[in-house]
Design a protein around this motif. Structure first.
Motif, PDB file in Angstrom:
ATOM      1  N   SER A 116       1.084  -1.380   0.434  1.00 23.72           N
ATOM      2  CA  SER A 116      -0.011   0.104  -0.594  1.00 23.72           C
ATOM      3  C   SER A 116       0.871   1.331  -0.160  1.00 23.72           C
ATOM      4  N   TRP A 117       2.087   0.785   0.896  1.00 22.12           N
ATOM      5  CA  TRP A 117       2.923   2.359   0.858  1.00 22.12           C
ATOM      6  C   TRP A 117       3.376   2.792  -0.845  1.00 22.12           C
ATOM      7  N   GLU A 118       3.854   1.523  -1.006  1.00 19.31           N
ATOM      8  CA  GLU A 118       4.397   1.500  -2.502  1.00 19.31           C
ATOM      9  C   GLU A 118       3.290   2.514  -3.284  1.00 19.31           C
ATOM     10  N   GLU A 119       1.921   1.272  -3.500  1.00 19.48           N
ATOM     11  CA  GLU A 119       0.617   2.557  -4.270  1.00 19.48           C
ATOM     12  C   GLU A 119       0.965   3.822  -4.009  1.00 19.48           C
ATOM     13  N   ALA A 120       0.511   4.089  -2.879  1.00 20.74           N
ATOM     14  CA  ALA A 120       0.799   5.551  -2.617  1.00 20.74           C
ATOM     15  C   ALA A 120       1.797   6.110  -3.098  1.00 20.74           C
ATOM     16  N   ASP A 142      -8.028  -0.844   3.909  1.00 20.96           N
ATOM     17  CA  ASP A 142      -8.028  -2.123   3.360  1.00 20.96           C
ATOM     18  C   ASP A 142      -6.313  -1.516   3.814  1.00 20.96           C
ATOM     19  N   TRP A 143      -5.322  -0.950   4.247  1.00 24.80           N
ATOM     20  CA  TRP A 143      -4.075  -0.249   3.999  1.00 24.80           C
ATOM     21  C   TRP A 143      -3.298  -1.222   5.443  1.00 24.80           C
ATOM     22  N   ILE A 144      -4.287   0.094   6.422  1.00 27.49           N
ATOM     23  CA  ILE A 144      -3.781  -0.566   8.090  1.00 27.49           C
ATOM     24  C   ILE A 144      -3.922  -1.702   7.828  1.00 27.49           C
ATOM     25  N   PRO A 165      14.134   0.341   1.587  1.00 28.02           N
ATOM     26  CA  PRO A 165      14.664  -0.123   0.180  1.00 28.02           C
ATOM     27  C   PRO A 165      13.451   0.505  -1.130  1.00 28.02           C
ATOM     28  N   VAL A 166      13.843   1.972  -1.233  1.00 31.12           N
ATOM     29  CA  VAL A 166      12.213   2.528  -2.801  1.00 31.12           C
ATOM     30  C   VAL A 166      13.354   1.467  -3.502  1.00 31.12           C
ATOM     31  N   PRO A 167      11.836   1.513  -4.768  1.00 28.39           N
ATOM     32  CA  PRO A 167      12.057   0.711  -5.384  1.00 28.39           C
ATOM     33  C   PRO A 167      12.440   1.500  -6.017  1.00 28.39           C
ATOM     34  N   GLN A 168      13.236   1.166  -7.456  1.00 31.75           N
ATOM     35  CA  GLN A 168      13.621   1.671  -8.677  1.00 31.75           C
ATOM     36  C   GLN A 168      13.074   2.590  -9.855  1.00 31.75           C
ATOM     37  N   GLY A 205      12.526   8.499  -8.693  1.00 34.88           N
ATOM     38  CA  GLY A 205      12.329   9.505  -9.245  1.00 34.88           C
ATOM     39  C   GLY A 205      10.593  11.141  -9.148  1.00 34.88           C
ATOM     40  N   VAL A 206      10.011   9.570  -8.784  1.00 31.57           N
ATOM     41  CA  VAL A 206       8.633   9.822  -8.079  1.00 31.57           C
ATOM     42  C   VAL A 206       8.837  10.632  -6.518  1.00 31.57           C
ATOM     43  N   VAL A 207       9.620   9.656  -5.948  1.00 30.87           N
ATOM     44  CA  VAL A 207       9.530  10.429  -4.733  1.00 30.87           C
ATOM     45  C   VAL A 207      10.378  11.100  -4.397  1.00 30.87           C
TER      46      VAL A 207
END
Length: 188
Positions: free
Chosen positions: A79-83, A137-139, A175-178, A182-184
């Motif tokens: 969920s975090w990465e979806e956000a 859903d996320w929590i 570990p932010v996915p590659q 660029g988004v974050v």
């Protein structure tokens, strides 16, 4: 040396902890229900922060009116990465920001005494179109950290920073996915 834009968080293989500060009425209702319910507002953006110290600065160690209770909100990493994948940096310009489901803002990280550090902490604003997904859903779990916050604050104020630091949640580089870098990150 910490890179200027790096997410630090308490996380495990499946979940990440973000922090929020609320009034007692909102916190109590959420803790009873195990998720956010009224009087939590489902009609405005809610900001989640993986940095405990930044939230301590923002809430004045749970002493600001309306921010007297600190909750650790454990959400799924998925969920975090979806956000993050739906995010727009708040510096992107008014049109891009206005249409974004999620906002990302970087502010100077803070020392336990509130001094600005030379690296940044991420805040993620979940827009009203995703609020129900966040709350329903996320929590994975909610924990009231208010007693721990008050104890750490008292220790910090009385010159016992090392003891206070032991009460802080463990945070390390996330570990932010590659595909999301660029988004974050403003400098990616």
């Amino acid at each position: 040396m910490t890179p200027p834009y790096q997410i630090h968080a308490d996380f495990d293989a499946r979940t990440i902890v973000v922090y929020q500060a609320y009034s007692p009425a909102i916190a109590d209702a959420a803790l009873r229900a195990g998720r956010f319910v009224a009087p939590f507002s489902f009609h405005r953006m809610t900001w989640i922060k993986p940095s405990f110290r930044w939230l301590m600065h923002r809430s004045n160690w749970a002493r600001k009116p309306g921010q007297e209770r600190v909750l650790a909100v454990r959400i799924t990493r998925e969920s975090w990465e979806e956000a993050l994948s739906r995010a727009v940096l708040t510096t992107a310009g008014p049109a891009a920001v206005a249409g974004a489901a999620v906002h990302v803002q970087w502010d100077p990280e803070r020392s336990p005494r509130g001094a600005a550090l030379n690296h940044y902490s991420i805040q993620v604003g979940i827009g009203r179109h995703l609020i129900r997904a966040f709350t329903d859903d996320w929590i994975v779990g909610l924990t009231d950290l208010t007693p721990q916050v008050r104890k750490a604050s008292a220790l910090t104020r009385t010159g016992h920073a090392a003891q206070a630091h032991r009460l802080f949640p463990p945070e390390r580089a996330y570990p932010v996915p590659q595909s999301l870098r660029g988004v974050v990150s403003p400098d990616a």
